[in-house]
Design an enzyme around this catalytic site. Structure first.
Site, mmCIF file in Angstrom:
data_model
loop_
_atom_site.group_PDB
_atom_site.id
_atom_site.type_symbol
_atom_site.label_atom_id
_atom_site.label_comp_id
_atom_site.label_asym_id
_atom_site.label_seq_id
_atom_site.Cartn_x
_atom_site.Cartn_y
_atom_site.Cartn_z
ATOM 1 N N ARG A 184 0.847 -1.191 0.000
ATOM 2 C CA ARG A 184 0.000 0.000 0.000
ATOM 3 C C ARG A 184 0.892 1.254 0.000
ATOM 4 O O ARG A 184 0.602 2.248 -0.640
ATOM 5 C CB ARG A 184 -0.958 0.022 1.200
ATOM 6 C CG ARG A 184 -1.711 1.332 1.311
ATOM 7 C CD ARG A 184 -2.963 1.322 2.198
ATOM 8 N NE ARG A 184 -2.965 0.378 3.273
ATOM 9 C CZ ARG A 184 -2.252 0.487 4.410
ATOM 10 N NH1 ARG A 184 -1.487 1.538 4.619
ATOM 11 N NH2 ARG A 184 -2.320 -0.453 5.322
ATOM 12 N N TYR B 8 -16.886 17.025 -15.660
ATOM 13 C CA TYR B 8 -17.149 15.583 -15.741
ATOM 14 C C TYR B 8 -18.172 15.199 -14.658
ATOM 15 O O TYR B 8 -18.005 15.572 -13.489
ATOM 16 C CB TYR B 8 -15.828 14.820 -15.552
ATOM 17 C CG TYR B 8 -16.005 13.327 -15.483
ATOM 18 C CD1 TYR B 8 -16.330 12.591 -16.622
ATOM 19 C CD2 TYR B 8 -15.879 12.646 -14.282
ATOM 20 C CE1 TYR B 8 -16.508 11.221 -16.554
ATOM 21 C CE2 TYR B 8 -16.050 11.272 -14.211
ATOM 22 C CZ TYR B 8 -16.368 10.563 -15.347
ATOM 23 O OH TYR B 8 -16.549 9.213 -15.279
ATOM 24 N N ASP C 133 -7.809 19.122 -14.438
ATOM 25 C CA ASP C 133 -8.105 17.775 -14.934
ATOM 26 C C ASP C 133 -7.680 17.755 -16.405
ATOM 27 O O ASP C 133 -8.321 18.365 -17.257
ATOM 28 C CB ASP C 133 -9.607 17.488 -14.769
ATOM 29 C CG ASP C 133 -9.999 16.098 -15.269
ATOM 30 O OD1 ASP C 133 -9.253 15.507 -16.072
ATOM 31 O OD2 ASP C 133 -11.079 15.614 -14.869
ATOM 32 N N LYS D 295 -8.199 6.726 -19.531
ATOM 33 C CA LYS D 295 -8.532 7.177 -20.880
ATOM 34 C C LYS D 295 -7.296 7.141 -21.787
ATOM 35 O O LYS D 295 -6.807 6.075 -22.089
ATOM 36 C CB LYS D 295 -9.178 8.566 -20.800
ATOM 37 C CG LYS D 295 -10.203 8.713 -19.653
ATOM 38 C CD LYS D 295 -11.445 7.871 -19.828
ATOM 39 C CE LYS D 295 -12.340 7.793 -18.585
ATOM 40 N NZ LYS D 295 -12.744 9.042 -17.975
HETATM 41 C C1 LIG Z 1 -13.261 9.460 -16.735
HETATM 42 C C2 LIG Z 1 -12.987 10.823 -16.242
HETATM 43 C C3 LIG Z 1 -12.770 11.078 -14.874
HETATM 44 C C4 LIG Z 1 -12.900 10.010 -13.818
HETATM 45 O O1 LIG Z 1 -11.910 9.052 -13.918
HETATM 46 P P1 LIG Z 1 -12.113 7.498 -13.518
HETATM 47 O O2 LIG Z 1 -10.819 6.893 -13.893
HETATM 48 O O3 LIG Z 1 -13.285 6.992 -14.311
HETATM 49 O O4 LIG Z 1 -12.395 7.497 -12.059
HETATM 50 C C5 LIG Z 1 -12.478 12.380 -14.492
HETATM 51 N N1 LIG Z 1 -12.402 13.377 -15.394
HETATM 52 C C6 LIG Z 1 -12.610 13.167 -16.708
HETATM 53 C C7 LIG Z 1 -12.509 14.317 -17.651
HETATM 54 C C8 LIG Z 1 -12.907 11.894 -17.167
HETATM 55 O O5 LIG Z 1 -13.132 11.699 -18.489
#
Ligand SMILES: *Cc1c(COP(=O)(O)O)cnc(C)c1O
Length: 379
Positions: A46, A98, A170, A195
Site C-alpha cells: 500500500r 465531468y 483535470d 482514458k
Molecule cells: C473518466 C474521467 C474522470 C474520472 O476518472 P475514472 O478513472 O473513471 O475514475 C475524471 N475526469 C474526466 C474528464 C474523465 O473523463
C-alpha cells in the site's frame, strides 16, 4: 529528453537481479526485512511497490513534474487531493464538469463541510469576483465533456497565484502529449489515466502530479493513509500503454481532424465541436496551450429529433456505443441519455447540450473506414 523518449524510458530501468528490460509486475503485498526496520525501501505494497514507483516516475516526467502519484481511479485521485482541505474551505469549480467529479464534490465531499461554487470559466476575467478569503482551490477541466469548451490555463493560473489559491487541472481530455498544465502555471495535474494514458480500455486508474514538495508530501501520506492505490498489474499495463502514447495521440489528432471536417460538410449535421476548428469559440486559446487538438469530437444532428439520434447511434458498425474514451478503438456516446441523463433537459440545453448531440472518441483505426461508418449511419 523529448516526449517520445520520456514516454518509453522515463522511470524504467532494467531490473538489477536479472536484467529484465521491462519492469516486472511485483505481485507482492510485503517485503522481507533483514532486521526489524532494515529493508530496501519497500515494506508493504500500500505504501510502496516497485512497479508503481516506475510508473509514477514515468508519469512525473510526462507532466514535467517533480512528483506523481497513482490511484485506483481518476475519482480516487481527485478525492485524495480534496482531503488536503478543511471544513469551510471554498473550492471554485468550472460549471462544465465531468459528471463523476460533480457527484463526488456535491454528494460526498460537501458533506464534510467543504463548500463548492460552480462558475463559468471560459472567460477567465469572470472568475475573480467569485473569490473570497475562504477560497483555497480552483478546479478546472479543459477541454470539457462533451461541449469541448477550452479554459485559458495560464490566465486562470495568474488569478490563482495573485490570491495564493491552488489551481488543479483535470488534463484527461488532452493527455500530457497535448498539454502540460504545470508549465502554464497550474499547481496540480489530475488524470483519469483510464482514458488516453492507458489507451487500451483495460485499466481504471488516476494520477496526481505536482512540483511543490510540501504538497507532494501530503499526497504521499494520504496515498498510504487512505489507501486507494493501484495494483501492480494495473501499473504494468499502464506503463505498457504509455510507451505508445505519442504515436497513438498523433493518429487520434489526425483522425479527429479528418472526421471533424467530414462532419462539418455533412448536410444532416447542424454543428461540430472540435477544438481544432478555426470557428470553435475557444480555438485561439486551444492553439495557445495545446500542441494539437485531439480525437474528441461532438456533433449535433439537424432537426432536434431524439429518435433520429438514437437511430444513428444504433447503426454504427465500427464505432461502439459505450461510455469512456481515449482508447485505440472508436467509441460513441449519447450524453443526453447516458453520461448527462441526471441533469434536467432544460439545464442541459442551456449549456448547449441538445438531445441530438453525439460525442465521438475517435480511435486510431483507418480514417476512411471511420468516415465510411459515419456516412452509412447518418445516411
Ligand atoms: C473518466 C474521467 C474522470 C474520472 O476518472 P475514472 O478513472 O473513471 O475514475 C475524471 N475526469 C474526466 C474528464 C474523465 O473523463
Amino acid at each position: 529528453m523529448k516526449f517520445a523518449t520520456k514516454a518509453i524510458h522515463a522511470g524504467v530501468e532494467p531490473e538489477p537481479h536479472t536484467g529484465a528490460v521491462m519492469t516486472p509486475i511485483f505481485q507482492t503485498s510485503t517485503y522481507a526485512q533483514e532486521a526489524p526496520g532494515v529493508h530496501k525501501g519497500y515494506e508493504y505494497s500500500r505504501t510502496h511497490n516497485p512497479t508503481r514507483t516506475a510508473l509514477q516516475k514515468n508519469l512525473a516526467a510526462l507532466e514535467n513534474a517533480q512528483f506523481a502519484y497513482v490511484f485506483s481511479s481518476g475519482l480516487a485521485a481527485t478525492d485524495t487531493l480534496l482531503r488536503t482541505f478543511q471544513p469551510n474551505d471554498e473550492i471554485l469549480v468550472t460549471d462544465d464538469l465531468y459528471g463523476g467529479t460533480y457527484r463526488l464534490f456535491v454528494r460526498v465531499i460537501q458533506n464534510f463541510g467543504l463548500k463548492f461554487n460552480f462558475v463559468p470559466m471560459t472567460d477567465a476575467n469572470g472568475i475573480e469576483k467569485h473569490i473570497t478569503p475562504q477560497t483555497k482551490l480552483i478546479w478546472i477541466e479543459t477541454p470539457t465533456n462533451p461541449m469541448m469548451s477550452v479554459i485559458d490555463i495560464e490566465a486562470v493560473a495568474k488569478i490563482a497565484k495573485k490570491h495564493k489559491i491552488m489551481l488543479a487541472v483535470d488534463n484527461t481530455f488532452a493527455s500530457p502529449y497535448l498539454q502540460n498544465p504545470l508549465d502554464l502555471g497550474a499547481d496540480v495535474v489530475m488524470h483519469s489515466a483510464t482514458k488516453y494514458l492507458g489507451g487500451h480500455s483495460d485499466v481504471v486508474m488516476g494520477v496526481l502530479a505536482m512540483n511543490d514538495a510540501s504538497l507532494a508530501e501530503k499526497i504521499a501520506f494520504l496515498q498510504n493513509a487512505v489507501g486507494a492505490v493501484s495494483a501492480p498489474m494495473d501499473c504494468f499495463l499502464m506503463l505498457r500503454g504509455i510507451k505508445t502514447l505519442h504515436v497513438r495521440m498523433q493518429r487520434h489528432c489526425e483522425n479527429g481532424r479528418k472526421i471533424a471536417h467530414f462532419l462539418r460538410n455533412h448536410p444532416k449535421v447542424e454543428k461540430v465541436f472540435w477544438v481544432g476548428l478555426e470557428d470553435h469559440p475557444n480555438h485561439e486559446i486551444a492553439k495557445k496551450q495545446m500542441r494539437d487538438f485531439g480525437g474528441m469530437v461532438s456533433f449535433i444532428l439537424k432537426g432536434d429529433d431524439l429518435e433520429e439520434a438514437k437511430r444513428v447511434m444504433s447503426s454504427f458498425k465500427i464505432f461502439t456505443l459505450a461510455e469512456s474514451l481515449g482508447g485505440v478503438e472508436s467509441l460513441c456516446t449519447h450524453p443526453a441519455t447516458m453520461t448527462h441523463a441526471s441533469i434536467p433537459k432544460e439545464q442541459r440545453e442551456k449549456a448547449g447540450l441538445k438531445d441530438t448531440l453525439i460525442r465521438l472518441s475517435v480511435g486510431i483505426e483507418d480514417a476512411d473506414d471511420l468516415i465510411g461508418d459515419l456516412k452509412q449511419a447518418i445516411g
